[in-house]
Design a protein around this motif. Structure first.
Motif, PDB file in Angstrom:
ATOM      1  N   ILE A   1      -0.598   3.848  -6.322  1.00  0.00           N
ATOM      2  CA  ILE A   1      -1.155   4.398  -5.078  1.00  0.00           C
ATOM      3  C   ILE A   1      -0.966   3.419  -3.927  1.00  0.00           C
ATOM      4  CG2 ILE A   1      -3.312   5.081  -3.932  1.00  0.00           C
ATOM      5  CD1 ILE A   1      -4.158   6.326  -6.626  1.00  0.00           C
ATOM      6  N   VAL A   2      -1.196   2.136  -4.177  1.00  0.00           N
ATOM      7  CA  VAL A   2      -1.003   1.126  -3.130  1.00  0.00           C
ATOM      8  C   VAL A   2       0.464   1.074  -2.713  1.00  0.00           C
ATOM      9  CG1 VAL A   2      -1.049  -1.363  -2.677  1.00  0.00           C
ATOM     10  CG2 VAL A   2      -3.009  -0.264  -3.754  1.00  0.00           C
ATOM     11  N   SER A   3       1.387   1.143  -3.662  1.00  0.00           N
ATOM     12  CA  SER A   3       2.806   1.093  -3.303  1.00  0.00           C
ATOM     13  C   SER A   3       3.224   2.327  -2.500  1.00  0.00           C
ATOM     14  CB  SER A   3       3.673   0.950  -4.555  1.00  0.00           C
ATOM     15  OG  SER A   3       3.614   2.113  -5.332  1.00  0.00           O
ATOM     16  N   ILE A   4       2.709   3.497  -2.838  1.00  0.00           N
ATOM     17  CA  ILE A   4       3.007   4.706  -2.061  1.00  0.00           C
ATOM     18  C   ILE A   4       2.436   4.583  -0.652  1.00  0.00           C
ATOM     19  CG2 ILE A   4       2.483   7.167  -1.839  1.00  0.00           C
ATOM     20  CD1 ILE A   4       2.742   7.385  -4.850  1.00  0.00           C
ATOM     21  N   HIS A   5       1.219   4.099  -0.534  1.00  0.00           N
ATOM     22  CA  HIS A   5       0.599   3.924   0.780  1.00  0.00           C
ATOM     23  C   HIS A   5       1.419   2.952   1.626  1.00  0.00           C
ATOM     24  CE1 HIS A   5      -1.825   2.443   3.968  1.00  0.00           C
ATOM     25  NE2 HIS A   5      -2.951   2.962   3.567  1.00  0.00           N
ATOM     26  N   LYS A   6       1.810   1.832   1.047  1.00  0.00           N
ATOM     27  CA  LYS A   6       2.587   0.835   1.788  1.00  0.00           C
ATOM     28  C   LYS A   6       3.942   1.415   2.200  1.00  0.00           C
ATOM     29  CE  LYS A   6       3.807  -3.945   1.811  1.00  0.00           C
ATOM     30  NZ  LYS A   6       2.890  -4.714   2.565  1.00  0.00           N
ATOM     31  N   ASP A   7       4.572   2.155   1.315  1.00  0.00           N
ATOM     32  CA  ASP A   7       5.866   2.756   1.631  1.00  0.00           C
ATOM     33  C   ASP A   7       5.744   3.755   2.780  1.00  0.00           C
ATOM     34  OD1 ASP A   7       8.632   3.239   1.245  1.00  0.00           O
ATOM     35  OD2 ASP A   7       8.115   5.109   0.239  1.00  0.00           O
ATOM     36  N   LEU A   8       4.696   4.537   2.795  1.00  0.00           N
ATOM     37  CA  LEU A   8       4.525   5.542   3.843  1.00  0.00           C
ATOM     38  C   LEU A   8       4.107   4.942   5.177  1.00  0.00           C
ATOM     39  CD1 LEU A   8       2.814   8.409   1.847  1.00  0.00           C
ATOM     40  CD2 LEU A   8       5.177   8.288   2.629  1.00  0.00           C
ATOM     41  N   THR A   9       3.397   3.841   5.160  1.00  0.00           N
ATOM     42  CA  THR A   9       2.922   3.257   6.425  1.00  0.00           C
ATOM     43  C   THR A   9       3.869   2.215   6.983  1.00  0.00           C
ATOM     44  OG1 THR A   9       1.586   1.641   5.228  1.00  0.00           O
ATOM     45  CG2 THR A   9       0.492   3.672   5.929  1.00  0.00           C
ATOM     46  N   VAL A  10       4.623   1.514   6.158  1.00  0.00           N
ATOM     47  CA  VAL A  10       5.484   0.439   6.622  1.00  0.00           C
ATOM     48  C   VAL A  10       6.944   0.859   6.625  1.00  0.00           C
ATOM     49  CG1 VAL A  10       6.208  -1.946   6.171  1.00  0.00           C
ATOM     50  CG2 VAL A  10       3.848  -1.281   5.778  1.00  0.00           C
ATOM     51  N   GLY A  11       7.290   1.914   5.949  1.00  0.00           N
ATOM     52  CA  GLY A  11       8.683   2.342   5.815  1.00  0.00           C
ATOM     53  C   GLY A  11       9.333   2.674   7.140  1.00  0.00           C
ATOM     54  N   THR A  12      10.506   3.210   7.086  1.00  0.00           N
ATOM     55  CA  THR A  12      11.274   3.566   8.270  1.00  0.00           C
ATOM     56  C   THR A  12      10.548   4.652   9.056  1.00  0.00           C
ATOM     57  OG1 THR A  12      13.270   3.117   7.017  1.00  0.00           O
ATOM     58  CG2 THR A  12      13.522   4.351   9.061  1.00  0.00           C
TER      59      THR A  12
ATOM     60  N   TYR B   1      -5.647   2.329 -15.407  1.00  0.00           N
ATOM     61  CA  TYR B   1      -6.278   2.262 -14.085  1.00  0.00           C
ATOM     62  C   TYR B   1      -5.545   1.291 -13.164  1.00  0.00           C
ATOM     63  CZ  TYR B   1     -10.320   4.946 -15.732  1.00  0.00           C
ATOM     64  OH  TYR B   1     -11.140   5.926 -16.212  1.00  0.00           O
ATOM     65  N   VAL B   2      -5.178   0.138 -13.689  1.00  0.00           N
ATOM     66  CA  VAL B   2      -4.441  -0.845 -12.877  1.00  0.00           C
ATOM     67  C   VAL B   2      -3.102  -0.259 -12.441  1.00  0.00           C
ATOM     68  CG1 VAL B   2      -3.268  -3.082 -12.962  1.00  0.00           C
ATOM     69  CG2 VAL B   2      -5.593  -2.866 -13.851  1.00  0.00           C
ATOM     70  N   PHE B   3      -2.395   0.389 -13.359  1.00  0.00           N
ATOM     71  CA  PHE B   3      -1.114   1.009 -13.032  1.00  0.00           C
ATOM     72  C   PHE B   3      -1.276   2.075 -11.953  1.00  0.00           C
ATOM     73  CE2 PHE B   3       2.040   4.366 -13.733  1.00  0.00           C
ATOM     74  CZ  PHE B   3       3.197   3.638 -13.486  1.00  0.00           C
TER      75      PHE B   3
END
Length: 108
Positions: free
Chosen positions: A17-28, A10-12
């Motif tokens: 999911i958090v890393s994908i969200h951050k990549d999509l919202t903060v990325g280029t 669950y932690v993984f």
């Protein structure tokens, strides 16, 4: 032991999911056009600096850029000058600049 494995999974999943969200919202961003800042007679565009110049009869884009950069000893690439001029003056053809008008010319 089974509950520890389940909790780690669950932690993984949550971290994934958090890393994908951050990549999509903060990325280029999809729109990669550099920002242009206007000053009275100078434009600074990410890595491009330009000066506003009034064109005289007989002037060309290349002659004006060479005049602006007369202290610079490096060779200038004509295709790069034309591309930079077009980026600074999007509605103007490099071969059809008009005398008496002001245009932005790249400084190197």
């Amino acid at each position: 032991m089974n509950s520890i494995k389940r909790m780690l999974i669950y932690v993984f999943i949550i971290l994934f999911i958090v890393s994908i969200h951050k990549d999509l919202t903060v990325g280029t961003p999809l729109n990669n056009k550099p920002e242009i800042h206007y000053d009275n007679n100078t434009i600074v565009q990410e890595s491009l600096t330009a000066t506003k110049v009034k064109v005289n009869k007989g002037d060309t884009v290349l002659s004006i850029v060479e005049e602006l950069d007369h202290q610079n000893d490096k060779q200038l690439d004509i295709s790069q000058i034309q591309a930079d001029f077009k980026a600074l003056n999007p509605n103007v053809e490099t071969l059809h600049i008009e005398p008496g008008k002001y245009y932005y010319f790249p400084s190197y």
